[in-house]
Design a protein around this motif. Structure first.
Motif, PDB file in Angstrom:
ATOM      1  N   TYR A   1       0.859  -1.183   0.000  1.00  0.00           N
ATOM      2  CA  TYR A   1       0.000   0.000   0.000  1.00  0.00           C
ATOM      3  C   TYR A   1       0.890   1.225   0.000  1.00  0.00           C
ATOM      4  O   TYR A   1       2.061   1.170   0.372  1.00  0.00           O
TER       5      TYR A   1
ATOM      6  N   ILE B   1      -8.041  -3.690   5.295  1.00  0.00           N
ATOM      7  CA  ILE B   1      -7.334  -4.574   6.213  1.00  0.00           C
ATOM      8  C   ILE B   1      -8.348  -5.025   7.248  1.00  0.00           C
ATOM      9  O   ILE B   1      -8.860  -4.223   8.023  1.00  0.00           O
TER      10      ILE B   1
ATOM     11  N   ILE C   1       0.487  -6.566   8.820  1.00  0.00           N
ATOM     12  CA  ILE C   1       0.745  -7.202   7.528  1.00  0.00           C
ATOM     13  C   ILE C   1       1.320  -8.604   7.698  1.00  0.00           C
ATOM     14  O   ILE C   1       1.309  -9.390   6.750  1.00  0.00           O
TER      15      ILE C   1
ATOM     16  N   ILE D   1      -4.297  -8.111   2.923  1.00  0.00           N
ATOM     17  CA  ILE D   1      -4.467  -6.705   2.553  1.00  0.00           C
ATOM     18  C   ILE D   1      -5.076  -6.664   1.153  1.00  0.00           C
ATOM     19  O   ILE D   1      -4.484  -7.156   0.191  1.00  0.00           O
TER      20      ILE D   1
ATOM     21  N   ASN E   1      -6.010  -4.337  -1.884  1.00  0.00           N
ATOM     22  CA  ASN E   1      -5.700  -3.029  -2.447  1.00  0.00           C
ATOM     23  C   ASN E   1      -6.534  -2.831  -3.707  1.00  0.00           C
ATOM     24  O   ASN E   1      -6.354  -3.533  -4.702  1.00  0.00           O
TER      25      ASN E   1
END
Length: 271
Positions: free
Chosen positions: A124, A132, A164, A169, A171
């Motif tokens: 990111y 998240i 993380i 995650i 995006n």
């Protein structure tokens, strides 16, 4: 005896070096680093906000990299002032610091390491829209230990980079200037699917927020809730994604009603 004397002399020499430290020089280095980071954090987002959308992403993503460079240069500048840099002193300092940090600041250091990894691997960057766990929003700030995202409700959420290590995650745009928006419709089965597909496509093509260089898709599937239509399109500016999705939904429902199709209801869903 000679070894003990040598060790004592080394310790005395180390203490003498500490007594001769130029704290004024250290303070000036730290002050200069803080000012550099502060100026960059203010000027680059200011320019990015007023520049083209594509340039905005490049400018915002350069902020954490610049900040990391300033921090590393400052540390490299200060270390020779504070310590008598020899291999023996370096190994001694690293060993003692590792033990102390490992026990006292394990989670904090884990987030810092994850932050450094994130700066280089770039899962990111500022300007990206990420999710998240249950938190979705635009990345506003990427620090060494945490990142901040701004949600659709204009809430600022601070998330440690350590997440993380054990969280997926998502995006939505990954550095690009736009992202896909999806408006969903559930209809009862007694309708013309080809007609509904064409109607929804026309709804997207005539939207004032549409980015025309990207494709418009209508995906149809049968679900327990009814016939599901997913209208997928890209807004010209990803900051308009929620307005764009609302526009597709409102006008899509009106267009579906205009051709006589009916939305699925709870009674159909449980048949």
């Amino acid at each position: 005896m000679d070894e003990a004397t040598k060790t004592k002399d080394s310790a005395v020499k180390f203490l003498n070096d500490l007594q001769e430290i130029s704290f004024t020089k250290i303070a000036l280095i730290l002050l200069g680093a803080v000012l550099c980071v502060f100026v960059v954090r203010k000027i680059i987002p200011y320019l990015a906000k007023r520049g083209p959308n594509q340039m905005r992403l490049y400018l915002l993503s350069s902020v954490p990299v610049f900040r990391l460079v300033v921090i590393m240069v400052s540390i490299a500048w200060i270390i020779p002032i504070v310590f008598n840099v020899t291999i023996q002193n370096f190994l001694l300092f690293i060993g003692a610091a590792s033990v102390a940090i490992g026990f006292a600041f394990k989670d904090y250091v884990s987030s810092i390491i994850a932050g450094i990894v994130a700066i280089f691997e770039r899962p990111y960057r500022p300007g990206d829209w990420i999710k998240i766990d249950e938190d979705y929003g635009e990345v506003r700030f990427v620090g060494i230990r945490t990142l901040q995202i701004v949600t659709a409700s204009d809430n600022v959420i601070t998330i440690p980079h350590g997440r993380i290590w054990n969280s997926n995650i998502s995006n939505s745009n990954d550095g690009s200037r736009t992202l896909m928006c999806v408006a969903e419709f559930f209809l009862s089965p007694d309708h013309d699917s080809l007609q509904i597909r064409d109607v929804l496509r026309d709804v997207a093509i005539t939207s004032a927020y549409l980015l025309y260089s990207k494709p418009v898709l209508v995906i149809v599937s049968q679900t327990p809730l009814g016939t599901n239509y997913q209208l997928k399109a890209y807004p010209f500016d990803m900051r308009d994604q929620f307005t764009f999705k609302s526009d597709l939904t409102i006008r899509g429902k009106a267009a579906i009603a205009a051709v006589g199709a009916k939305e699925a209801n709870a009674q159909f869903a449980y048949k």
